[in-house]
Design an enzyme around this catalytic site. Structure first.
Site, PDB file in Angstrom:
ATOM      1  N   ASP A 119     -10.447 -14.805 -16.552  1.00 24.50           N
ATOM      2  CA  ASP A 119     -11.328 -15.192 -15.454  1.00 24.50           C
ATOM      3  C   ASP A 119     -12.514 -16.020 -15.992  1.00 24.50           C
ATOM      4  O   ASP A 119     -13.087 -15.685 -17.036  1.00 24.50           O
ATOM      5  CB  ASP A 119     -11.853 -13.916 -14.784  1.00 24.50           C
ATOM      6  CG  ASP A 119     -12.614 -14.196 -13.510  1.00 24.50           C
ATOM      7  OD1 ASP A 119     -12.013 -14.754 -12.583  1.00 24.50           O
ATOM      8  OD2 ASP A 119     -13.810 -13.838 -13.425  1.00 24.50           O
ATOM      9  N   ASP A 138      -3.744   4.069   2.768  1.00 19.02           N
ATOM     10  CA  ASP A 138      -5.191   3.922   3.007  1.00 19.02           C
ATOM     11  C   ASP A 138      -5.562   2.499   3.439  1.00 19.02           C
ATOM     12  O   ASP A 138      -6.739   2.161   3.553  1.00 19.02           O
ATOM     13  CB  ASP A 138      -5.994   4.347   1.767  1.00 19.02           C
ATOM     14  CG  ASP A 138      -5.756   3.416   0.577  1.00 19.02           C
ATOM     15  OD1 ASP A 138      -4.910   2.505   0.686  1.00 19.02           O
ATOM     16  OD2 ASP A 138      -6.417   3.597  -0.463  1.00 19.02           O
ATOM     17  N   ASP A 165      -1.926  -1.149  -3.786  1.00 18.41           N
ATOM     18  CA  ASP A 165      -2.175  -0.400  -5.024  1.00 18.41           C
ATOM     19  C   ASP A 165      -1.024  -0.603  -6.009  1.00 18.41           C
ATOM     20  O   ASP A 165      -0.009  -1.228  -5.680  1.00 18.41           O
ATOM     21  CB  ASP A 165      -2.397   1.093  -4.712  1.00 18.41           C
ATOM     22  CG  ASP A 165      -1.351   1.626  -3.737  1.00 18.41           C
ATOM     23  OD1 ASP A 165      -0.171   1.255  -3.898  1.00 18.41           O
ATOM     24  OD2 ASP A 165      -1.711   2.382  -2.804  1.00 18.41           O
ATOM     25  N   ASP A 193       0.860  -1.192   0.000  1.00 18.34           N
ATOM     26  CA  ASP A 193       0.000   0.000   0.000  1.00 18.34           C
ATOM     27  C   ASP A 193       0.897   1.243   0.000  1.00 18.34           C
ATOM     28  O   ASP A 193       1.592   1.496   0.975  1.00 18.34           O
ATOM     29  CB  ASP A 193      -0.889  -0.085   1.260  1.00 18.34           C
ATOM     30  CG  ASP A 193      -1.562   1.233   1.613  1.00 18.34           C
ATOM     31  OD1 ASP A 193      -1.685   2.091   0.741  1.00 18.34           O
ATOM     32  OD2 ASP A 193      -1.971   1.359   2.791  1.00 18.34           O
ATOM     33  N   GLU A 251      -8.393 -19.509 -16.485  1.00 15.95           N
ATOM     34  CA  GLU A 251      -8.909 -19.968 -15.198  1.00 15.95           C
ATOM     35  C   GLU A 251     -10.131 -20.806 -15.549  1.00 15.95           C
ATOM     36  O   GLU A 251     -11.219 -20.291 -15.762  1.00 15.95           O
ATOM     37  CB  GLU A 251      -9.316 -18.798 -14.297  1.00 15.95           C
ATOM     38  CG  GLU A 251      -9.681 -19.271 -12.893  1.00 15.95           C
ATOM     39  CD  GLU A 251     -11.082 -18.902 -12.422  1.00 15.95           C
ATOM     40  OE1 GLU A 251     -11.431 -19.308 -11.317  1.00 15.95           O
ATOM     41  OE2 GLU A 251     -11.839 -18.237 -13.154  1.00 15.95           O
TER      42      GLU A 251
HETATM   43  C1  NOJ Z   1     -12.549 -16.350 -10.269  1.00 18.71           C
HETATM   44  C2  NOJ Z   1     -11.798 -15.370  -9.433  1.00 18.71           C
HETATM   45  O1  NOJ Z   1     -10.534 -15.894  -9.147  1.00 18.71           O
HETATM   46  C3  NOJ Z   1     -12.629 -15.135  -8.202  1.00 18.71           C
HETATM   47  O2  NOJ Z   1     -11.924 -14.402  -7.230  1.00 18.71           O
HETATM   48  C4  NOJ Z   1     -13.908 -14.465  -8.601  1.00 18.71           C
HETATM   49  O3  NOJ Z   1     -14.750 -14.345  -7.469  1.00 18.71           O
HETATM   50  C5  NOJ Z   1     -14.648 -15.269  -9.664  1.00 18.71           C
HETATM   51  N1  NOJ Z   1     -13.789 -15.750 -10.702  1.00 18.71           N
HETATM   52  C6  NOJ Z   1     -15.731 -14.437 -10.318  1.00 18.71           C
HETATM   53  O4  NOJ Z   1     -15.161 -13.486 -11.151  1.00 18.71           O
END
Ligand code: NOJ
Length: 558
Positions: free
Chosen positions: A217, A40, A44, A36, A276
């Protein structure tokens, strides 16, 4: 002793910037919890920038930054309101540019998260969809349907949110929108060409800014089965990653990844994407990394495997074979911001730490690319006793699981008291346990017995030893409960057997084991005793050694 042999064909090798991703060690920065800079209490981008020397010194090849885009933070950035700007909490676009440039100057590549399955409910598109009427082009960017039952008061189907409860929320005019995660994360409609065009633009925006790739994601989620059929079961969360659901791992999702691969390939510098993806089998997971799709996929089968030699070996074999079948590198992941940290998964305390040390040597010796989640190089455990008032994870708040706050507690850098140099302020967004005084980066630096030193040493050996990284793996005879394998260079696997070899033994048996070994030890995770041509490994200990040989027989390993 059990004996078996497996040779996995090597892919294109290269440590020199070509095909860098085949054996890269990629460090996950959970930006909110890394460093950080403005006091705050929230990490970041300038904080990450200040700590680049630490990461370069650690010896990783690339950083994966979790989402730092404009977001109301309903899911800590995985609910994006503007994909082309930085949230003020994390800095500015100029900070992002500066971080990318500085990282490159340190020899570190940058991978950013892209969140294509859903937007935030505050995204301009969703606001427009709310304001528009049923059947409008604005609504067609999302998955919006009429409900079932009298007055359409029942959700359109039985799908459940990953975070618990129904995956549908009703709009004031009576229609329903789909959200596989929180209601603040409406799912996009990838059957709409406008969505494709928009995301191609977002990818180009960040590629033009100089990023080296994307972590995609929910890469298994964008395509939904035609007609949105019922699953027919409740407790669908239990089925995630073990079954093909009408909303996850649909074949049509691969068309999107092909499109993205073409876009990535149109840029120079080997820009990559890592999926992912939660897929029920290693084969289905490998499909995401076919030659015309994404470069890597996270190996959650490895992450989920218990500390057991037979189970781990099975996962390793399957992962290597299925990845090799599509010409992709395997990936190895032990922890991330969504799962309980592995020190704790492996039993916690001294035992968990011992196993995590051994797991680090196992993971970094396997062929392919490895991911390190921030803090695992410090041996951080899961924080299991976070006070109730600090628990913020929407997954827990919506009733699904214990929550992910415990693996997201900020990094302890230095000093005697929380927040241990995380930021200049008095507190951090999640409190850091006082006991982490002994785990800070400063405390572990230069200590030969620390986890940090083990990771630094392992990463140094990995980058220098020609047999590590991409390439072949050969299992050797091993006592029950023990994994022993050798990594070898192309030369070593070829005709005369000359070349470099590195052996790795991991004792998961619960007792001391004796393994035939010759050649100088390179690195041990715990107590080992060598007596010429054998080595004795304490429980939960791993060892790397250089196999001294000019031919296959000379190693005395088989
Ligand atoms: C996978 C991400 O790693 C996770 O943190 C997130 O909550 C979900 N996808 C939804 O985007």
């Amino acid at each position: 002793m059990t004996q078996d042999t497996l040779i996995v064909p090597a892919g294109d090798l290269g440590r020199d910037g070509t095909r860098w991703w085949r054996d890269a060690v990629i460090y996950q920065v959970y930006v909110r919890s890394f460093a950080d800079s403005d006091g705050d209490g929230v990490g970041d981008l300038p904080g990450v920038r200040n700590r680049l020397p630490y990461l370069a010194d650690l010896g990783v090849d690339a950083l994966w930054l979790t989402p730092f885009y404009v977001s109301p933070m309903a899911d800590f950035g995985y609910d994006v309101a503007d994909y082309r700007d930085v949230d003020p909490l994390f800095g500015t676009l100029a900070d992002a540019r500066g971080l990318i440039a500085d990282a490159h100057a340190h020899g570190l590549r940058i991978i950013v998260d892209v969140v294509p399955n859903h937007t935030s409910d505050r995204h301009a598109w969703f606001r427009a969809a709310l304001a528009a009427s049923p059947g409008s082009p604005e609504r067609a960017r999302y998955i919006v349907r009429d409900g079932r039952g009298p007055d359409g008061a029942e959700p359109p189907n039985d799908w459940e949110s990953v975070f618990g409860g129904p995956a549908w929320t009703r709009l004031p005019d009576g229609q329903w929108y789909l959200h596989l995660f929180a209601p603040e994360q409406p799912d996009l409609n990838w059957e709409n060409p406008e969505v494709h065009t928009e995301f191609a633009g977002i990818l180009k925006f960040w590629l033009d800014l100089g990023v080296d790739g994307f972590r995609v994601d929910v890469a298994h989620g964008m395509a939904k089965a035609h007609g949105l059929p019922d699953v027919g079961h409740t407790d669908q969360v239990e089925m995630l990653g073990t079954a093909v659901l009408p909303y996850f791992d649909q074949d049509a999702v691969h068309d999107i990844h092909r499109e993205w691969r073409r876009l990535l390939d149109s840029y120079g510098g080997e820009r990559i994407a890592v999926a992912e993806a939660w897929a029920p089998t290693p084969e289905r997971l490998a499909a995401y990394t076919r030659p015309d799709e994404l470069h890597q996929a996270f190996n959650f089968h490895y992450l989920s495997a218990p500390w057991d030699a037979a189970g781990l070996r099975e996962v390793i074999d399957e992962s290597l074979c299925t990845a090799a079948a599509v010409g992709a590198p395997a990936t190895w992941v032990l922890s991330n911001h969504d799962v309980k940290r592995h020190v704790t998964r492996y039993g916690g305390g001294e035992r968990g730490l011992r196993r995590a040390r051994a797991a680090a040597l196992l993971t970094l010796a396997l062929p392919g690319s490895a991911y390190v989640y921030q803090g695992e190089e410090l041996g951080l455990p899961e924080v299991l006793d976070l006070p109730e008032e600090f628990q913020q994870d929407p997954q827990r708040l919506r009733g699904e699981g214990a929550g992910r706050d415990g693996c997201r507690v900020p990094m302890p850098w230095e000093g005697e008291e929380p927040p241990f140099g995380f930021g200049a302020g008095a507190a951090s967004w999640l409190p850091i346990p006082a006991a982490w005084r002994d785990l800070t980066v400063a405390e572990q630096s230069g200590d030969p017995g620390s986890m940090l030193t083990l990771y630094q040493e392992a990463l140094r050996v990995r980058s220098e030893h020609p047999a590590l990284g991409d390439g072949a793996l050969r299992w050797l005879a091993a006592p029950r409960g023990t994994l022993v394998f050798v990594r070898e260079t192309h030369e070593a696997t070829g005709g005369d057997g000359a070349g470099r070899r590195l052996a790795c033994a991991v004792n998961l048996s619960g007792g001391t084991v004796r393994v035939p070994a010759s050649g100088p030890p390179l690195l041990a995770s715990g107590p080992v005793h060598t007596d010429g041509d054998h080595v004795e490994l304490s429980p939960d200990t791993a060892l790397w050694w250089d196999v001294e040989t000019s031919g296959r027989q000379g190693g005395r390993l088989t």
